[in-house]
Motif scaffolding. Structure first.
Motif, PDB file in Angstrom:
ATOM      1  N   THR A 108       0.766  -1.084  -0.386  1.00 16.28           N
ATOM      2  CA  THR A 108       0.110  -0.132  -0.203  1.00 16.28           C
ATOM      3  C   THR A 108       0.938   1.360  -0.435  1.00 16.28           C
ATOM      4  OG1 THR A 108       0.374   0.155   2.474  1.00 16.28           O
ATOM      5  CG2 THR A 108      -2.381  -1.267   1.374  1.00 16.28           C
ATOM      6  N   ARG A 109       1.878   1.433  -0.415  1.00 14.66           N
ATOM      7  CA  ARG A 109       2.909   2.382  -0.358  1.00 14.66           C
ATOM      8  C   ARG A 109       3.653   2.871  -1.481  1.00 14.66           C
ATOM      9  NH1 ARG A 109       5.702   1.791   6.067  1.00 14.66           N
ATOM     10  NH2 ARG A 109       3.302   3.188   6.909  1.00 14.66           N
ATOM     11  N   MET A 110       4.617   3.633  -1.494  1.00  9.33           N
ATOM     12  CA  MET A 110       5.124   3.432  -3.459  1.00  9.33           C
ATOM     13  C   MET A 110       6.203   3.941  -2.652  1.00  9.33           C
ATOM     14  SD  MET A 110       2.438   3.442  -5.232  1.00  9.33           S
ATOM     15  CE  MET A 110       3.215   4.088  -6.690  1.00  9.33           C
ATOM     16  N   ILE A 142       0.441   9.955  -9.931  1.00  8.59           N
ATOM     17  CA  ILE A 142      -0.642  10.069  -9.509  1.00  8.59           C
ATOM     18  C   ILE A 142      -1.423   8.433  -9.566  1.00  8.59           C
ATOM     19  CG2 ILE A 142      -2.692  10.749  -9.108  1.00  8.59           C
ATOM     20  CD1 ILE A 142      -1.474  13.605  -9.715  1.00  8.59           C
ATOM     21  N   SER A 200       0.035   5.634  -8.674  1.00 10.75           N
ATOM     22  CA  SER A 200      -0.302   5.190  -6.821  1.00 10.75           C
ATOM     23  C   SER A 200      -1.354   4.877  -6.595  1.00 10.75           C
ATOM     24  CB  SER A 200       0.140   7.154  -6.178  1.00 10.75           C
ATOM     25  OG  SER A 200      -1.232   7.708  -6.572  1.00 10.75           O
ATOM     26  N   LEU A 201      -2.180   4.787  -7.697  1.00 12.44           N
ATOM     27  CA  LEU A 201      -3.956   4.415  -7.255  1.00 12.44           C
ATOM     28  C   LEU A 201      -3.192   2.900  -7.316  1.00 12.44           C
ATOM     29  CD1 LEU A 201      -5.899   6.289  -9.961  1.00 12.44           C
ATOM     30  CD2 LEU A 201      -6.084   6.214  -7.272  1.00 12.44           C
ATOM     31  N   ALA A 246      -1.647   1.298  -5.248  1.00 13.08           N
ATOM     32  CA  ALA A 246      -1.555   0.942  -3.898  1.00 13.08           C
ATOM     33  C   ALA A 246      -2.630   1.112  -3.255  1.00 13.08           C
ATOM     34  CB  ALA A 246      -0.202   2.269  -3.314  1.00 13.08           C
ATOM     35  N   LEU A 247      -3.958   2.593  -3.358  1.00 14.11           N
ATOM     36  CA  LEU A 247      -4.784   2.976  -3.003  1.00 14.11           C
ATOM     37  C   LEU A 247      -5.691   1.570  -3.223  1.00 14.11           C
ATOM     38  CD1 LEU A 247      -6.865   6.166  -2.044  1.00 14.11           C
ATOM     39  CD2 LEU A 247      -7.494   4.585  -3.833  1.00 14.11           C
TER      40      LEU A 247
END
Lengths: 232, 232
Positions: free
Chosen positions: B117-119, B200, B203-204, B206-207
């Motif tokens: 869940t982290r980048m 961005i 990173s979605l 991970a979200l």
């Protein structure tokens, strides 16, 4: 009355801006009492009057106008819309333990003359994590509402039908925020994990600004494959 | 035949992984010839056979199995699924000017024993911008497909009904990627701006991993308020 509600109003800090104004109207239309906060109390008064006029044909909650600190101290739930670090520094005396802060702010590069499609690097990782560091101990912080456009909120005919991505370290705090936000018809709150995930949720504002610039629309976010209702 | 198509297959680099396998099946079901790339050619063969078995009841494009470099050099469009920097370093001799690279990789912290869940921080800003730096001159790079889950793709009964966020510096390159990807029923491509916006979009992933961990689902992204078809 469910435990997440109270007789106190919900404070919208920065309600004279477009996003805050739309949010205040939507909350009031859902029967929520709203404390309209603005740096300038006269502007808060004007905003409250404008919101009441826009809603005059529907049964609504009440509006009260304050300066930002007055609005924050009148409420159990405080929604912070913009100018986060400056506003929070000024609010530090008005916030008190037990309050829930819903941080909707986004560190766009536009704040330092950069592009609105780019993010600033925030030392703590996100505006929400910075807020957690700045608020008095005992004030709970949930991040959310970054992806709902001001234009969609202000257009009361718009059915919204989109998600609000909530990030926070306490499931109970997120549930309290969700119960409030979901009083606005058409918004579904999704638990996106810990407060650190606000780094991603906040950046979606910049992505949506790029999309909206391309298509001249007011896009929001919907996550697929989830149930219609995600909170007890 | 529209200019975005060609007689050459589309290469899926990393097709023996879950996401690559699902994507290869969906493309083939849409009539696209797929060059299955895997580090190990025997594994590519096995993957091609498995995909053909899964699709035996529908009219499909063909599968050919290669090692990653063989798949990349056989194709005009190369889709990169995982292990980006390592794979791209190995592919540098196989890619050639004029090819389109669709980079679906995501720099998750899990790659260095961190959380999914982290980048990771990528010096260039995103995996896609790193790819642009690594590919031979003349290879065009578009980022996309980060938010479509392997499980949804592999479940051929799943209607998908979600968006693919495309980022790239050339509108024409994005249109070419969109025309290919939208051959998969249920996927709509959205132009999210320049390649730097991949920071961005990536990173979605991970979200969504955080959301899926919470709800035990396979969520994807849908942007609201946009037309059903966004490309000519």
């Amino acid at each position: 009355m469910p435990p997440s509600e109270s007789a106190k109003p919900v404070a919208v800090i920065g309600a004279s801006g477009a996003l805050g104004f739309g949010l205040a109207m939507r909350l009031a239309r859902a029967g929520v009492a709203v404390a309209i906060g603005s740096r300038d109390p006269a502007r808060a008064q004007e905003t409250a009057a404008r919101a009441a006029r826009a809603l005059e044909r529907v049964a609504v909650g009440s509006f009260e106008a304050f300066d930002n600190a007055g609005a924050a101290s009148a409420a159990d739930v405080v929604i912070l819309i913009r100018n986060q670090s400056e506003t929070l520094a000024n609010l530090s005396g008005a916030l008190s333990p037990g309050q829930l802060l819903i941080d909707a702010t986004v560190p766009l590069a536009a704040a330092v003359s950069g592009k609105a499609t780019r993010m600033l690097g925030v030392w703590q990782g996100s505006a929400a994590e910075q807020a957690r560091e700045m608020v008095p101990e005992g004030v709970r912080v949930v991040a959310g509402l970054h992806t709902v456009s001001a234009a969609s909120l202000a257009d009361l005919e718009n059915p919204l039908e989109q998600d609000v991505l909530l990030c926070g370290d306490s499931r109970e705090d997120k549930a309290q925020a969700a119960h409030l936000i979901e009083r606005i018809e058409g918004l579904r709150c999704v638990d996106c994990g810990r407060l650190e995930m606000a780094r991603i949720a906040e950046s979606l504002t910049a992505l949506l600004i790029a999309v909206n610039a391309r298509y001249k629309r007011h896009a929001g976010i919907r996550l697929t494959d989830l149930d219609a209702s995600l909170w007890e």
